[in-house]
Write a protein that holds these residues in place. Structure first.
Motif, PDB file in Angstrom:
ATOM      1  N   ARG A  77     109.328  71.227  32.861  1.00  0.00           N
ATOM      2  CA  ARG A  77     109.829  71.603  34.175  1.00  0.00           C
ATOM      3  C   ARG A  77     109.268  70.671  35.256  1.00  0.00           C
ATOM      4  O   ARG A  77     109.975  70.293  36.178  1.00  0.00           O
ATOM      5  N   TYR A  78     107.979  70.332  35.127  1.00  0.00           N
ATOM      6  CA  TYR A  78     107.342  69.472  36.133  1.00  0.00           C
ATOM      7  C   TYR A  78     108.000  68.090  36.144  1.00  0.00           C
ATOM      8  O   TYR A  78     108.180  67.495  37.199  1.00  0.00           O
ATOM      9  N   ILE A 124     111.378  68.432  37.816  1.00  0.00           N
ATOM     10  CA  ILE A 124     111.250  68.548  39.271  1.00  0.00           C
ATOM     11  C   ILE A 124     110.939  67.178  39.875  1.00  0.00           C
ATOM     12  O   ILE A 124     111.510  66.792  40.895  1.00  0.00           O
ATOM     13  N   SER A 173     114.058  65.334  40.113  1.00  0.00           N
ATOM     14  CA  SER A 173     114.914  65.806  41.210  1.00  0.00           C
ATOM     15  C   SER A 173     114.373  65.329  42.563  1.00  0.00           C
ATOM     16  O   SER A 173     115.099  65.311  43.550  1.00  0.00           O
ATOM     17  N   LEU A 174     113.092  64.958  42.605  1.00  0.00           N
ATOM     18  CA  LEU A 174     112.505  64.444  43.850  1.00  0.00           C
ATOM     19  C   LEU A 174     112.642  62.927  43.950  1.00  0.00           C
ATOM     20  O   LEU A 174     112.050  62.293  44.812  1.00  0.00           O
ATOM     21  N   GLY A 175     113.370  62.348  43.021  1.00  0.00           N
ATOM     22  CA  GLY A 175     113.683  60.920  43.111  1.00  0.00           C
ATOM     23  C   GLY A 175     112.813  60.015  42.257  1.00  0.00           C
ATOM     24  O   GLY A 175     112.936  58.790  42.341  1.00  0.00           O
ATOM     25  N   ALA A 176     111.932  60.591  41.448  1.00  0.00           N
ATOM     26  CA  ALA A 176     111.029  59.745  40.647  1.00  0.00           C
ATOM     27  C   ALA A 176     111.729  59.242  39.383  1.00  0.00           C
ATOM     28  O   ALA A 176     112.447  59.994  38.727  1.00  0.00           O
ATOM     29  N   ARG A 219     107.389  56.443  36.883  1.00  0.00           N
ATOM     30  CA  ARG A 219     106.596  57.148  37.907  1.00  0.00           C
ATOM     31  C   ARG A 219     106.285  58.569  37.427  1.00  0.00           C
ATOM     32  O   ARG A 219     105.180  59.068  37.617  1.00  0.00           O
ATOM     33  N   VAL A 279     102.867  62.412  36.731  1.00  0.00           N
ATOM     34  CA  VAL A 279     102.981  63.824  36.334  1.00  0.00           C
ATOM     35  C   VAL A 279     102.512  64.026  34.880  1.00  0.00           C
ATOM     36  O   VAL A 279     101.530  64.729  34.629  1.00  0.00           O
ATOM     37  N   MET A 286      98.684  65.341  33.876  1.00  0.00           N
ATOM     38  CA  MET A 286      98.662  66.727  33.410  1.00  0.00           C
ATOM     39  C   MET A 286      98.190  66.833  31.962  1.00  0.00           C
ATOM     40  O   MET A 286      97.676  67.860  31.544  1.00  0.00           O
ATOM     41  N   ILE A 316     119.112  65.783  46.050  1.00  0.00           N
ATOM     42  CA  ILE A 316     119.241  67.226  46.185  1.00  0.00           C
ATOM     43  C   ILE A 316     117.861  67.841  46.000  1.00  0.00           C
ATOM     44  O   ILE A 316     117.203  67.611  44.992  1.00  0.00           O
ATOM     45  N   TYR A 370     115.442  70.595  45.078  1.00  0.00           N
ATOM     46  CA  TYR A 370     115.529  71.774  44.220  1.00  0.00           C
ATOM     47  C   TYR A 370     114.215  72.558  44.297  1.00  0.00           C
ATOM     48  O   TYR A 370     113.148  72.018  44.016  1.00  0.00           O
ATOM     49  N   PRO A 389     112.679  75.508  42.389  1.00  0.00           N
ATOM     50  CA  PRO A 389     112.900  76.432  41.279  1.00  0.00           C
ATOM     51  C   PRO A 389     112.203  77.771  41.505  1.00  0.00           C
ATOM     52  O   PRO A 389     111.296  77.866  42.328  1.00  0.00           O
ATOM     53  N   ALA A 406     106.839  75.526  40.504  1.00  0.00           N
ATOM     54  CA  ALA A 406     106.467  74.293  39.786  1.00  0.00           C
ATOM     55  C   ALA A 406     105.856  73.227  40.692  1.00  0.00           C
ATOM     56  O   ALA A 406     106.234  72.062  40.628  1.00  0.00           O
ATOM     57  N   LEU A 407     104.902  73.627  41.504  1.00  0.00           N
ATOM     58  CA  LEU A 407     104.138  72.615  42.255  1.00  0.00           C
ATOM     59  C   LEU A 407     103.259  71.870  41.260  1.00  0.00           C
ATOM     60  O   LEU A 407     102.782  72.461  40.293  1.00  0.00           O
ATOM     61  N   PHE A 408     103.043  70.584  41.526  1.00  0.00           N
ATOM     62  CA  PHE A 408     102.211  69.804  40.606  1.00  0.00           C
ATOM     63  C   PHE A 408     100.762  70.281  40.743  1.00  0.00           C
ATOM     64  O   PHE A 408     100.163  70.129  41.814  1.00  0.00           O
ATOM     65  N   THR A 425     104.619  65.179  49.837  1.00  0.00           N
ATOM     66  CA  THR A 425     105.067  63.794  50.045  1.00  0.00           C
ATOM     67  C   THR A 425     105.500  63.106  48.740  1.00  0.00           C
ATOM     68  O   THR A 425     105.836  61.930  48.756  1.00  0.00           O
ATOM     69  N   TYR A 426     105.500  63.848  47.636  1.00  0.00           N
ATOM     70  CA  TYR A 426     105.797  63.214  46.336  1.00  0.00           C
ATOM     71  C   TYR A 426     107.130  62.449  46.355  1.00  0.00           C
ATOM     72  O   TYR A 426     107.239  61.343  45.855  1.00  0.00           O
ATOM     73  N   GLY A 427     108.138  63.079  46.928  1.00  0.00           N
ATOM     74  CA  GLY A 427     109.462  62.435  46.924  1.00  0.00           C
ATOM     75  C   GLY A 427     109.823  61.813  48.259  1.00  0.00           C
ATOM     76  O   GLY A 427     110.987  61.508  48.518  1.00  0.00           O
ATOM     77  N   ARG A 455     108.364  70.249  50.042  1.00  0.00           N
ATOM     78  CA  ARG A 455     108.472  69.125  49.102  1.00  0.00           C
ATOM     79  C   ARG A 455     109.936  68.733  48.905  1.00  0.00           C
ATOM     80  O   ARG A 455     110.280  67.544  48.907  1.00  0.00           O
ATOM     81  N   ALA A 456     110.783  69.750  48.771  1.00  0.00           N
ATOM     82  CA  ALA A 456     112.217  69.471  48.582  1.00  0.00           C
ATOM     83  C   ALA A 456     112.819  68.843  49.834  1.00  0.00           C
ATOM     84  O   ALA A 456     113.626  67.912  49.758  1.00  0.00           O
ATOM     85  N   ALA A 474     112.018  65.080  50.375  1.00  0.00           N
ATOM     86  CA  ALA A 474     112.583  64.124  49.404  1.00  0.00           C
ATOM     87  C   ALA A 474     113.903  63.531  49.915  1.00  0.00           C
ATOM     88  O   ALA A 474     114.671  62.977  49.123  1.00  0.00           O
TER      89      ALA A 474
END
Lengths: 218, 222
Positions: A118-119, A122, A125-128, A132, A137, A141, B80, B82, B84, B88-90, B100-102, B143-144, B147
């Motif tokens: 899932r991580y 996500i 979805s954040l563009g990575a 990266r 991640v 982890m 987009i 997302y 969830p 699901a935070l890192f 700031t991840y994205g 975070r979303a 991005a």
């Protein structure tokens, strides 16, 4: 501790550290591949990587000798660029790395499998991109498990004997390691030196296994 | 800001399948229905985390997935945001690093604005495990947003929160919607949330659309 015993211990530790660094990139990539992907030849590759765990270390040494000998597939390439491997310190590193790799891959694979996909989704979805995601991640982890595997592989490298003897021999000052030193000193009746090396190997192995077990604990 | 969303696809997930055929023009859209209705599956298909068997998904005139012309924009290029259900935070990053991840070099003013709207400034150096459930939800929304998202997907953002926290997070969602003017696709099984936040609802059950229309017409008043 006598000077030559001390030299053997330091040499072994240095070679084991370098061997661990050498096996780290392929070990982590293989562990991640095994944990996250299924591809043609997956089981064959997985079996090949794990093979040194189950076949006699001297057999692994013999295979490496055939591959890196003057007439071997890689030996000829090495010779053509002026690189001498067999019966040098490079052979010690090679033997240690090949023997330690399966332990690193096994532990690191388990660690990557524990990372919830899932991580990674996500992060995508954040563009990575995949690289990266891996470095920011997946790897952090799985970090504790990977480090536990690194220590396990390092311990294995320190204790390596059979493959090293076949590939590097037991030359004082250039390829003698703790394991081959214990064997040699026992053979020639130098019990004090053999015992000193045995104690050194126990201390090193205990320390790294202790850390490895602590890290592997959730 | 009104936007158009095309959801015309079939997605098989083991024994379960989702079939949807909707073209919607709205400000904020809800996917509403009981657990197991297929809401999250639709959301994940829009985010690019699940691939439909066939059909088309488009936001405005931008096709994200189209089986006819072989389009399948990877999740990382969909822009987009997302959020969830499980957030699901890192876990190895603090709030600032998560938010700031994205961000990809977004101006500092954007970060300051997002943190201000979601009241996250005092928390930026905190680690994820030090956050309450509501703070984690706000961090995931931030975070979303950071991005560079052109659309926000929110999967049951009020779940697993007590009533007081639900009310607070709801206020933040309304603020985000008003401040950032960003299209939203909102998943919920609760009519009151849907009525408060969205103007169009697609009611799903067992993978099929049961009803679709303006929220106030489809849902009973709460």
């Amino acid at each position: 501790m006598a000077d030559d015993v001390w030299q053997v211990a330091v040499f072994t530790l240095t070679m084991a550290v370098v061997a661990t660094l050498v096996m780290l990139p392929p070990g982590i990539v293989l562990a991640w591949l095994f944990a996250r992907h299924r591809f043609r030849g997956f089981t064959a590759l997985e079996t090949l990587v794990m093979l040194p765990l189950v076949i006699p270390p001297v057999a692994t040494g013999l295979i490496l000798l055939r591959l890196f000998g003057r007439r071997g597939l890689f030996g000829r390439v090495a010779e053509s660029v002026g690189l001498e491997v067999i019966f040098t310190w490079k052979a010690v590193i090679l033997a240690m790395a090949v023997m330690g790799l399966p332990l690193l891959v096994r532990a690191a694979r388990g660690a990557f499998e524990q990372v919830d996909r899932r991580y990674e989704q996500i992060a995508a979805s954040l563009g990575a991109g995949p690289l990266r995601i891996f470095f920011t991640v997946s790897l952090p982890m799985a970090g504790r498990g990977v480090l536990a595997g690194v220590l396990l592989a390092f311990s294995r490298a320190v204790g390596e004997f059979g493959a090293t003897m076949m590939l590097a021999g037991n030359m004082p000052g250039s390829t003698r390691t703790i394991a081959s030193g214990i064997y040699f000193y026992t053979e020639v009746g130098n019990d004090a030196a053999a015992t000193s090396l045995m104690l050194a190997s126990i201390v090193i192995a205990f320390g790294s296994l202790w850390f490895s077990n602590r890290l592997a604990r959730p | 800001m009104s936007f158009s969303l095309t959801l015309e696809f079939t997605l098989q997930q083991g024994e379960f399948s989702v079939e949807i055929d909707e073209r919607i023009e709205a400000d904020a859209i809800a996917l509403y229905g009981p657990s197991g209705a297929g809401k999250t599956t639709v959301l994940e298909a829009v985010a690019g985390l699940r691939q439909p068997e066939r059909g088309r998904i488009a936001v405005g005139d931008r096709t994200l997935f189209g089986s006819d012309n072989g389009v399948d924009v990877p999740a990382r290029h969909r822009c987009i945001g997302y959020v969830p259900q499980e957030v699901a935070l890192f876990p190895h990053m603090n709030v600032r690093q998560n938010v700031t991840y994205g961000a990809h070099g977004a101006p500092m003013e954007d970060l300051a604005r997002v943190l201000a709207v979601l009241d996250l400034e005092p928390l930026v150096e905190r680690r994820v495990e030090q956050l309450s459930g509501g703070e984690q939800k706000r961090t995931a929304i931030a975070r979303a947003l950071m991005a560079g998202s052109r659309m926000l997907l929110l999967d049951e953002p009020l779940s697993a929160l007590d009533v007081a926290l639900q009310r607070r997070v709801m206020q933040y969602l309304v603020r985000v919607h008003d401040e950032f003017n960003i299209p939203m696709l909102y998943v919920s099984h609760r009519a009151d949330e849907v009525l408060m936040l969205t103007d169009w609802v697609v009611q799903l059950d067992n993978g099929c659309v049961m009803a679709s229309g303006p929220s106030k017409d489809i849902l009973p008043r709460v």
